[in-house]
Design a protein around this motif. Structure first.
Motif, PDB file in Angstrom:
ATOM      1  N   LYS A  93       3.396   8.690   0.645  1.00 31.82           N
ATOM      2  CA  LYS A  93       2.792   7.889   1.720  1.00 31.82           C
ATOM      3  C   LYS A  93       1.315   8.247   1.864  1.00 31.82           C
ATOM      4  O   LYS A  93       0.939   9.413   1.850  1.00 31.82           O
ATOM      5  N   THR A  94       0.498   7.233   2.000  1.00 32.15           N
ATOM      6  CA  THR A  94      -0.927   7.415   2.226  1.00 32.15           C
ATOM      7  C   THR A  94      -1.301   6.656   3.482  1.00 32.15           C
ATOM      8  O   THR A  94      -1.004   5.463   3.591  1.00 32.15           O
ATOM      9  N   PRO A  95      -1.944   7.330   4.434  1.00 32.10           N
ATOM     10  CA  PRO A  95      -2.327   6.636   5.666  1.00 32.10           C
ATOM     11  C   PRO A  95      -3.252   5.451   5.394  1.00 32.10           C
ATOM     12  O   PRO A  95      -4.141   5.529   4.540  1.00 32.10           O
ATOM     13  N   LYS A  96      -3.009   4.370   6.068  1.00 32.56           N
ATOM     14  CA  LYS A  96      -3.839   3.172   6.009  1.00 32.56           C
ATOM     15  C   LYS A  96      -3.923   2.577   4.608  1.00 32.56           C
ATOM     16  O   LYS A  96      -4.936   1.994   4.225  1.00 32.56           O
ATOM     17  N   PHE A  97      -2.880   2.769   3.820  1.00 31.37           N
ATOM     18  CA  PHE A  97      -2.826   2.188   2.483  1.00 31.37           C
ATOM     19  C   PHE A  97      -1.416   1.678   2.256  1.00 31.37           C
ATOM     20  O   PHE A  97      -0.443   2.394   2.486  1.00 31.37           O
ATOM     21  N   TYR A  98      -1.304   0.435   1.824  1.00 32.51           N
ATOM     22  CA  TYR A  98      -0.003  -0.191   1.613  1.00 32.51           C
ATOM     23  C   TYR A  98       0.127  -0.604   0.149  1.00 32.51           C
ATOM     24  O   TYR A  98      -0.342  -1.673  -0.229  1.00 32.51           O
ATOM     25  N   PRO A  99       0.718   0.261  -0.664  1.00 36.35           N
ATOM     26  CA  PRO A  99       0.800  -0.035  -2.091  1.00 36.35           C
ATOM     27  C   PRO A  99       1.657  -1.259  -2.379  1.00 36.35           C
ATOM     28  O   PRO A  99       2.655  -1.512  -1.700  1.00 36.35           O
ATOM     29  N   GLU A 100       1.245  -2.021  -3.383  1.00 36.82           N
ATOM     30  CA  GLU A 100       2.002  -3.192  -3.816  1.00 36.82           C
ATOM     31  C   GLU A 100       2.795  -2.881  -5.076  1.00 36.82           C
ATOM     32  O   GLU A 100       3.924  -3.288  -5.221  1.00 36.82           O
ATOM     33  N   TYR A 101       2.163  -2.181  -6.018  1.00 37.23           N
ATOM     34  CA  TYR A 101       2.819  -1.767  -7.253  1.00 37.23           C
ATOM     35  C   TYR A 101       1.951  -0.688  -7.881  1.00 37.23           C
ATOM     36  O   TYR A 101       0.852  -0.417  -7.418  1.00 37.23           O
ATOM     37  N   PHE A 102       2.465  -0.046  -8.939  1.00 39.44           N
ATOM     38  CA  PHE A 102       1.666   0.960  -9.610  1.00 39.44           C
ATOM     39  C   PHE A 102       1.777   0.803 -11.122  1.00 39.44           C
ATOM     40  O   PHE A 102       2.710   0.208 -11.636  1.00 39.44           O
ATOM     41  N   SER A 103       0.791   1.365 -11.799  1.00 40.02           N
ATOM     42  CA  SER A 103       0.792   1.491 -13.255  1.00 40.02           C
ATOM     43  C   SER A 103       0.210   2.860 -13.565  1.00 40.02           C
ATOM     44  O   SER A 103      -0.716   3.306 -12.904  1.00 40.02           O
TER      45      SER A 103
END
Length: 165
Positions: free
Chosen positions: A126-136
């Motif tokens: 979890k990262t504050p104020k960041f909403y991940p969509e996907y990763f590579s």
């Protein structure tokens, strides 16, 4: 109906909605480019899309391919990948999500795979104020084929040096 057709239909609907919401025309060129891209299972380049359409006797300008790809990017249907060697490739977002890429720095071959343990790790992260969509995730190195070739060159050059003595 199989899942490939279901996914393609969902993508087509999403692209149509995107065009409609932005009051953009639904043209034959955009439709042909979209159909070509929606069938791709592997990363591709703009040139490969253009060439395939030309091979199918559907003439479209490179600018149309480029502009349509920009629309597909904005609609979040495709993602752009810029690898270390400067090659830009595109991929359907659904195929690109949560992928690990192994990139050979010698031959530029890209291999991808999916690792469920990484999926779980990033879901917990979890990262504050960041909403991940996907990763590579990208790993750069030398593939076994290139490593074999490099080792054989080294062996041959050492043998030549020994033979000259």
């Amino acid at each position: 109906m199989n899942s490939l057709h279901t996914e393609k239909d969902a993508l087509k609907k999403a692209f149509s909605e995107y065009l409609k919401n932005r009051k953009l025309r639904h043209t034959a060129e955009r439709d042909a480019i979209f159909k070509n891209v929606a069938l791709k299972k592997e990363p591709f380049t703009l040139d490969s899309v253009h060439q395939q359409l030309e091979d199918e006797n559907f003439h479209v300008s490179r600018a149309s391919v480029y502009n349509t790809m920009e629309l597909l990017l904005d609609a979040k249907i495709v993602v752009r990948r810029r690898f270390e060697n400067g090659v830009v490739q595109y991929e359907l977002r659904s195929a690109a999500e949560e992928q690990v890429y192994l990139i050979c720095t010698e031959c530029n071959k890209v291999r991808k795979f999916r690792d469920e343990s990484l999926d779980e790790f990033f879901k917990r992260y979890k990262t504050p104020k960041f909403y991940p969509e996907y990763f590579s995730l990208y790993f750069y190195g030398i593939c076994s084929r290139c490593k074999y070739c490099v080792n054989n060159k080294d062996i041959k050059s050492k043998k030549k040096t020994i033979d000259k003595k």
